[in-house]
Design a protein around this motif. Structure first.
Motif, PDB file in Angstrom:
ATOM      1  N   VAL A 108       0.853  -1.185   0.000  1.00 46.95           N
ATOM      2  CA  VAL A 108       0.000   0.000   0.000  1.00 46.95           C
ATOM      3  C   VAL A 108       0.889   1.236   0.000  1.00 46.95           C
ATOM      4  N   ASP A 109       0.569   2.154  -0.879  1.00 46.72           N
ATOM      5  CA  ASP A 109       1.316   3.400  -1.004  1.00 46.72           C
ATOM      6  C   ASP A 109       0.779   4.406   0.022  1.00 46.72           C
ATOM      7  N   PHE A 110       1.579   4.676   1.043  1.00 44.52           N
ATOM      8  CA  PHE A 110       1.191   5.621   2.091  1.00 44.52           C
ATOM      9  C   PHE A 110       0.856   6.978   1.493  1.00 44.52           C
ATOM     10  N   ASN A 111       1.729   7.458   0.595  1.00 42.29           N
ATOM     11  CA  ASN A 111       1.562   8.801   0.052  1.00 42.29           C
ATOM     12  C   ASN A 111       0.257   8.940  -0.722  1.00 42.29           C
ATOM     13  N   GLU A 112      -0.107   7.930  -1.498  1.00 39.82           N
ATOM     14  CA  GLU A 112      -1.384   7.974  -2.210  1.00 39.82           C
ATOM     15  C   GLU A 112      -2.542   7.920  -1.216  1.00 39.82           C
ATOM     16  N   THR A 113      -2.399   7.115  -0.177  1.00 40.90           N
ATOM     17  CA  THR A 113      -3.469   6.961   0.807  1.00 40.90           C
ATOM     18  C   THR A 113      -3.793   8.271   1.498  1.00 40.90           C
ATOM     19  N   VAL A 114      -2.778   9.045   1.837  1.00 39.23           N
ATOM     20  CA  VAL A 114      -3.019  10.276   2.592  1.00 39.23           C
ATOM     21  C   VAL A 114      -3.083  11.526   1.718  1.00 39.23           C
ATOM     22  N   ALA A 115      -2.847  11.388   0.417  1.00 38.50           N
ATOM     23  CA  ALA A 115      -2.804  12.559  -0.464  1.00 38.50           C
ATOM     24  C   ALA A 115      -4.154  13.250  -0.593  1.00 38.50           C
ATOM     25  N   ASP A 116      -5.213  12.466  -0.775  1.00 41.48           N
ATOM     26  CA  ASP A 116      -6.545  13.047  -0.955  1.00 41.48           C
ATOM     27  C   ASP A 116      -7.599  11.959  -0.752  1.00 41.48           C
ATOM     28  N   ALA A 117      -8.858  12.380  -0.785  1.00 44.83           N
ATOM     29  CA  ALA A 117      -9.956  11.443  -0.532  1.00 44.83           C
ATOM     30  C   ALA A 117     -10.024  10.341  -1.584  1.00 44.83           C
ATOM     31  N   THR A 118      -9.697  10.660  -2.822  1.00 48.81           N
ATOM     32  CA  THR A 118      -9.726   9.656  -3.887  1.00 48.81           C
ATOM     33  C   THR A 118      -8.690   8.569  -3.624  1.00 48.81           C
ATOM     34  N   GLY A 119      -7.484   8.979  -3.264  1.00 49.38           N
ATOM     35  CA  GLY A 119      -6.420   8.010  -2.959  1.00 49.38           C
ATOM     36  C   GLY A 119      -6.766   7.173  -1.744  1.00 49.38           C
ATOM     37  N   ALA A 120      -7.326   7.795  -0.717  1.00 48.71           N
ATOM     38  CA  ALA A 120      -7.712   7.065   0.494  1.00 48.71           C
ATOM     39  C   ALA A 120      -8.774   6.023   0.169  1.00 48.71           C
ATOM     40  N   THR A 121      -9.747   6.396  -0.645  1.00 48.29           N
ATOM     41  CA  THR A 121     -10.811   5.466  -1.016  1.00 48.29           C
ATOM     42  C   THR A 121     -10.259   4.325  -1.869  1.00 48.29           C
ATOM     43  N   ARG A 122      -9.386   4.645  -2.808  1.00 50.18           N
ATOM     44  CA  ARG A 122      -8.799   3.616  -3.668  1.00 50.18           C
ATOM     45  C   ARG A 122      -8.009   2.597  -2.837  1.00 50.18           C
ATOM     46  N   GLN A 123      -7.195   3.089  -1.928  1.00 50.94           N
ATOM     47  CA  GLN A 123      -6.393   2.179  -1.111  1.00 50.94           C
ATOM     48  C   GLN A 123      -7.267   1.401  -0.123  1.00 50.94           C
ATOM     49  N   ALA A 124      -8.287   2.041   0.429  1.00 48.03           N
ATOM     50  CA  ALA A 124      -9.206   1.347   1.339  1.00 48.03           C
ATOM     51  C   ALA A 124      -9.918   0.212   0.601  1.00 48.03           C
ATOM     52  N   ALA A 125     -10.306   0.437  -0.651  1.00 46.93           N
ATOM     53  CA  ALA A 125     -10.962  -0.602  -1.447  1.00 46.93           C
ATOM     54  C   ALA A 125     -10.010  -1.767  -1.702  1.00 46.93           C
ATOM     55  N   ARG A 126      -8.741  -1.482  -1.958  1.00 50.53           N
ATOM     56  CA  ARG A 126      -7.748  -2.538  -2.159  1.00 50.53           C
ATOM     57  C   ARG A 126      -7.582  -3.368  -0.883  1.00 50.53           C
ATOM     58  N   VAL A 127      -7.490  -2.683   0.255  1.00 56.05           N
ATOM     59  CA  VAL A 127      -7.347  -3.377   1.539  1.00 56.05           C
ATOM     60  C   VAL A 127      -8.583  -4.238   1.795  1.00 56.05           C
TER      61      VAL A 127
END
Length: 175
Positions: free
Chosen positions: A130-149
């Motif tokens: 999981v890319d930390f920077n994408e996760t915390v960059a914005d709501a879109t990145g957080a949602t994308r990474q949350a869906a992967r998890v």
């Protein structure tokens, strides 16, 4: 990630001994027992952690017994930010590092590469990077990474809840 997992519906194993502070305003989600993995042959407590989230630093993953299976969410973060964050935490404690940033970066890179090889080589590990920077960059990145998890952990988590706990204001060591 631990906050995301907790809000998503996973029970988190944490003893609360290391409380929130200026370095981590929402707390550390750590379990002191994890620190004994390197030295204590009794890892029977891991059986009680089945189906729960336990935060384990990369260095200690190699000490997990191979007779159990693990799903590892491996957070990757920009190393310049890691170095900056570590320097800030040391400063808060009134400490300094005797290792310069270039050498520390080299050590981190070597450690991460070795950890990745170990995870790939041991069949007891199933890993999601999981890319930390994408996760915390914005709501879109957080949602994308949350869906992967969520997919990685079986598809029963609250993805929107997970993404909602990501607070960009707490992302203070940006490079």
């Amino acid at each position: 990630m631990m906050q995301m997992l907790e809000v998503g519906g996973i029970e988190v194993r944490s003893d609360g001994l290391r409380t929130a502070d200026e370095g981590n305003l929402r707390g550390y989600y750590e379990l002191e027992r994890v620190k004994t993995l390197e030295t204590d042959a009794d890892a029977s407590w891991l059986r009680d952690a089945r189906g729960k989230a336990v935060k384990i630093i990369a260095f200690l993953l190699r000490h997990l017994p191979e007779n159990l299976n693990y799903r590892v969410i491996f957070m990757h973060r920009n190393l310049d930010e890691v170095l900056d964050s570590q320097a800030k935490l040391l400063a808060l404690r009134g400490e300094t590092s005797e290792t310069d940033d270039a050498r520390m970066r080299e050590l981190f890179e070597r450690h991460l590469a070795g950890t990745q090889r170990m995870l790939d080589a041991r069949s007891c590990f199933e890993v999601l990077d999981v890319d930390f920077n994408e996760t915390v960059a914005d709501a879109t990145g957080a949602t994308r990474q949350a869906a992967r998890v969520n997919r990685f952990l079986g598809g029963r988590l609250d993805v929107q809840g997970m993404a909602s706990v990501v607070n960009q204001e707490l992302y203070r060591s940006r490079v």
